[in-house]
Design a protein around this motif. Structure first.
Motif, PDB file in Angstrom:
ATOM      1  N   ALA A  71      -2.802 -11.008   3.473  1.00 48.43           N
ATOM      2  CA  ALA A  71      -2.162 -10.360   2.335  1.00 48.43           C
ATOM      3  C   ALA A  71      -0.992 -11.188   1.831  1.00 48.43           C
ATOM      4  CB  ALA A  71      -1.700  -8.962   2.714  1.00 48.43           C
ATOM      5  N   ASP A  84      -1.076  -6.939  -1.955  1.00 46.51           N
ATOM      6  CA  ASP A  84      -1.965  -8.099  -2.092  1.00 46.51           C
ATOM      7  C   ASP A  84      -2.809  -7.943  -3.360  1.00 46.51           C
ATOM      8  OD1 ASP A  84      -3.873 -10.055  -1.891  1.00 46.51           O
ATOM      9  OD2 ASP A  84      -4.469  -9.578   0.173  1.00 46.51           O
ATOM     10  N   ARG A 127      -4.566  -4.162   2.669  1.00 51.99           N
ATOM     11  CA  ARG A 127      -3.977  -5.318   1.988  1.00 51.99           C
ATOM     12  C   ARG A 127      -3.485  -4.937   0.593  1.00 51.99           C
ATOM     13  NH1 ARG A 127      -8.158 -10.260   3.080  1.00 51.99           N
ATOM     14  NH2 ARG A 127      -6.942 -11.155   1.386  1.00 51.99           N
ATOM     15  N   ARG A 128      -4.237  -4.112  -0.127  1.00 50.14           N
ATOM     16  CA  ARG A 128      -3.786  -3.661  -1.448  1.00 50.14           C
ATOM     17  C   ARG A 128      -2.461  -2.907  -1.316  1.00 50.14           C
ATOM     18  NH1 ARG A 128      -5.961  -5.282  -6.286  1.00 50.14           N
ATOM     19  NH2 ARG A 128      -5.282  -3.283  -7.162  1.00 50.14           N
ATOM     20  N   ALA A 154      -9.280  -3.991   3.368  1.00 51.51           N
ATOM     21  CA  ALA A 154      -8.927  -4.415   2.013  1.00 51.51           C
ATOM     22  C   ALA A 154      -7.928  -3.443   1.388  1.00 51.51           C
ATOM     23  CB  ALA A 154     -10.183  -4.529   1.153  1.00 51.51           C
ATOM     24  N   THR A 162      -9.427  -9.641  -2.438  1.00 52.31           N
ATOM     25  CA  THR A 162      -9.110  -8.343  -1.837  1.00 52.31           C
ATOM     26  C   THR A 162      -9.766  -7.222  -2.627  1.00 52.31           C
ATOM     27  OG1 THR A 162      -6.996  -9.357  -1.331  1.00 52.31           O
ATOM     28  CG2 THR A 162      -7.213  -7.025  -0.862  1.00 52.31           C
TER      29      THR A 162
END
Lengths: 332, 458
Positions: B438, B208, B203-204, B200, B213
């Motif tokens: 993402a 994203d 992805r951040r 996660a 997320t």
């Protein structure tokens, strides 16, 4: 609680049942993998979809079979597996490749998909060939000689063809349209390989040992055993007729080739079991000599009698839930 | 190298590769059930998104676990025939129960869990998910019963050198089982917590900003922050249990040569087995006595107690156990610092958006930290059992098969090549899936399907 003379027979029967279920169930998974090179990319997705919900559980029958060999006949387990060291390793690498390719082909970047498709085929081929090879070596008494290896190579090819055949009949059952037509053609080719393979094993086995020869060709055994080859011959004839008329307009009898292939495997297996009983290592160690202690076998058996029917129940449930033609695999 | 060493390396490589995947699936199954249940309760899409992403990882991980596990069951026979011949009467039933009560359950219901959502009612789908999670946990239970019994065997008698079971209750609930099982289940939870948080966070970092997320990141670090103190406590209890039953292993973990009081807690040392001493020691005075006996004057066993009069060494190789232990504890400390810092920043206000970039990068770096700690922990306990395969009953040397060394070398090379390739592919695919998710291109469909296939008549 259980007679020590009966326990090894029960466990040999359970092991036989798991091997037979494995050969039929994972047989069609492996067969689908073997047929991959003959299918287009779209057809491959469809073929994968037809085995997707099942392959994991199908492979578990192999784990149970080797597990039963391990727990019920520990002495034989070591002897057989050390004698087959290299083919076992080839099979394991094949099973690994086949199993992971299944997942990777759908999840890896699209450009890698053809490579994973190839890994799926290669893994299936390695598994099928090595299992057939081990079958041949087992029949020949696990002795590594030139003649035995040659025979094992023959059975390696034969079992691979048999797996492709049952894979093709599974595809007839689960596919429609052009792919089903193609699967009928594959089955028509495959059936001759099956005839050749079963014939070779049936001819070779009695010649390996006089004991097996007498078991088959003594009197009155010959009479009791006659139904085995006769039924096999009849099934092959029926299969050939069915394949010539498939697919039918309403898709009737699409199940028949798969059922017939399963029947053939069961008959072949029954013949093998009859030949080798009571030996677990051919001509060297009987199931009584190799059996684990009575206390341990009893505790496994109690569990098995309770759990195995449940396993069979939910396995059937899974096949019912995913009955009908294969549709795309979706997680939602 | 001889057959024994090669067989040990091969089994070690196989089981190290194998355990990576169950470590994830054991806890991820329950996490998926949680996501699924939250979606059913709240109807919030973010929970379904989380489920849909992680169910793919689960399917992939499960497949790797299954195929690498099959290799194990065959290697008992191909390389260690002595194991089943001597202790088969105990190991056999335990393995049989694992297959019967766990393997089939998880494999069959996995099919329904993965592909059956549109074919069965919601309750049945959740039930299938629960059964898969239960199956993976049962599998962990049985195999850890067997493993613990190999460390602390009881409930059997030897007749003609063969182990015969006398008391199944004593075998199953052997002294180290509860601690080992608890330690492993918590390790699985931590591995999954940091995996979810790491992916996660990745992805951040890619920008994203989907709700799911942020939720997954918060879920991961919170789960980690809750489990890590529990794991430290469980680890301590497990260590005390080991001190009682396998003192030689604890002596190696502490790098302590002479039995005595006021033993320091070594932070660094280079154990030298030839000279039977440590070089470059750096430690906290009386630390080991304090931890193991809860008293600075507590007497801690030393390695020199485990050398027979004829000079035969009966304790495990020291450096491997000593360093593996430090890697495990060090990773655990890093987990503690990261998860507590992240949770504190999130709860102080501002939510996940309050996490600065370095913390996100740190979380990504810790994605597979659970694997590192788990492997290191297993090396401590398994190498720490040597020279025994089953403590006091069967040595590793006595169990090995007589396969020719070059043959073992050949298969070892093949396995290593396959495993290296698969590990790279696995990690690559997880980040590939993360990158796609993402970008909001989370595919609903698993298999691209071309139009034109008529639907079934039935």
């Amino acid at each position: 609680m259980f007679d020590p003379e009966v326990l090894p027979v029960i466990f040999a029967a359970l092991m036989g049942l798991s091997i037979l279920l494995y050969v039929v169930l994972d047989g069609f998974d492996l067969g689908v993998g073997l047929l991959f090179p003959f299918a287009t990319p779209e057809e491959r997705d469809r073929m994968i979809a037809s085995i997707g919900p099942f392959w994991d559980a199908n492979e578990t029958w192999l784990v149970l079979a080797v597990g039963l060999l391990l727990v019920a006949f520990p002495a034989a387990h070591g002897t057989i597996l050390t004698a087959l060291y290299l083919p076992v390793a080839v099979m394991l690498v094949g099973l690994i490749l086949r199993g992971v390719a299944f997942e990777f082909r759908a999840k890896a970047p699209l450009v890698h998909k053809p490579s994973w498709d190839f890994a799926f085929f290669a893994g299936s081929l390695m598994t099928a060939l090595s299992q057939g090879f081990m079958l041949g070596m087992y029949i020949m008494g696990l002795e590594w000689s030139l003649g035995n290896v040659a025979f094992a190579l023959l059975t390696a090819g034969a079992l691979s063809v048999a797996y492709s055949f049952i894979g093709a009949t599974w595809t007839i059952l689960k596919a429609d349209g052009a792919l089903q037509l193609k699967a009928v053609a594959w089955s028509k080719g495959g059936i001759w390989g099956v005839v050749l393979g079963m014939g070779a094993v049936s001819l070779a086995t009695p010649l390996v040992s006089p004991r097996i020869f007498d078991r088959w060709f003594g009197f009155p055994e010959l009479l009791f055993l006659a139904p085995l080859p006769i039924m096999s011959g009849a099934l092959i004839a029926l299969l050939w007729v069915a394949l010539r008329h498939l697919p039918t307009k309403t898709d009737q009898f699409a199940w028949f080739p798969f059922a017939g292939a399963t029947g053939l495997m069961a008959l072949g297996f029954a013949g093998m079991a009859y030949s080798f009983y009571p030996y677990v290592v051919p001509e060297k160690m009987t199931i009584y000599e190799a059996a684990a202690s009575t206390e341990s076998l009893t505790i496994i058996l109690v569990g098995t009698f309770i759990v195995l029917p449940v396993i069979l129940g939910y396995t059937i449930l899974a096949y019912v839930i995913f009955r009908g033609k294969a549709t795309a695999l979706r997680y939602d | 190298m001889d057959t024994l060493l090669l067989s040990r390396i091969q089994f070690g490589a196989n089981i190290s590769f194998h355990i990576l995947f169950p470590t994830i699936t054991i806890a991820l199954g329950w996490v998926l059930l949680f996501f699924r249940w939250r979606f059913a309760r709240t109807g919030a899409q973010k929970w379904m998104d989380a489920y849909m992403f992680w169910v793919k990882v689960f399917a992939l991980t499960f497949a790797l676990g299954v195929v690498s596990g099959i290799t194990m069951s065959f290697q008992f026979g191909t390389n260690w025939p002595g194991f089943m011949e001597v202790v088969g009467n105990v190991a056999g039933p335990l393995l049989a129960y694992e297959i019967l009560t766990a393997f089939f359950l998880e494999a069959v219901f996995l099919g329904i869990m993965l592909f059956g959502a549109s074919r069965v009612p919601t309750w049945a789908h959740m039930g299938a998910t629960a059964l898969v999670a239960f199956g993976t946990t049962m599998s962990a239970f049985w195999i850890l019963v067997l493993n613990s019994w190999m460390h602390t065997p009881q409930g059997f008698e030897l007749r003609d050198g063969i182990v015969h079971a006398t008391d199944w209750w004593a075998i199953i609930f052997n002294p180290s089982m509860p601690y080992r099982l608890g330690h492993m289940l918590l390790a699985s939870g931590l591995t999954v917590a940091f995996l979810i948080a790491g992916v996660a966070a990745f992805r951040r970092l890619l920008g994203d900003r989907q709700v799911t997320t942020a939720t997954q990141l918060r879920f991961g670090v919170t789960l980690g922050a809750i489990l890590i103190p529990a794991q430290i406590l469980m680890g301590d209890l497990h260590g005390l249990n080991t001190l009682e039953h396998q003192p030689a292993k604890v002596a190696a973990m502490e790098g302590n040569w002479e039995t005595g009081p006021n033993v320091p807690l070594l932070l660094f040392a280079i154990p030298d087995e030839a000279a039977r001493m440590n070089h470059a020691e750096l430690g906290i005075p009386s630390g080991a006595s304090l931890i193991l006996k809860h008293d600075p004057d507590g007497v801690v066993p030393g390695l020199n107690d485990f050398v027979a009069e004829d000079g035969t060494v009966l304790h495990p190789p020291v450096a491997a156990v000593f360093w593996s232990f430090r890697v495990m504890v060090g990773t655990g400390m890093a987990m503690l610092v990261l998860s507590w810092a992240a949770v504190w920043m999130i709860w102080r206000g501002g939510g996940v958006a309050a996490l600065p970039r370095p913390v996100l990068i740190g979380t990504v770096a810790m994605t597979f930290s659970g694997w590192v700690a788990t492997l290191a922990g297993w090396y401590v306990t398994e190498i720490g059992r040597q020279p025994w395969l089953v403590s006091g009953v069967l040595t590793t040397e006595a169990a090995v098969g007589d396969v020719a060394a070059p043959m073992v070398m050949t298969t070892l090379m093949a396995y290593l090549a396959v495993y290296a390739g698969l590990l790279i592919a696995y990690i690559g695919v997880i980040f590939h899936l993360a990158r796609r998710a993402a970008q909001g291109r989370q595919p609903a469909r698993e298999e691209p399907r071309t139009a034109g296939h008529p639907m079934p008549a039935e």
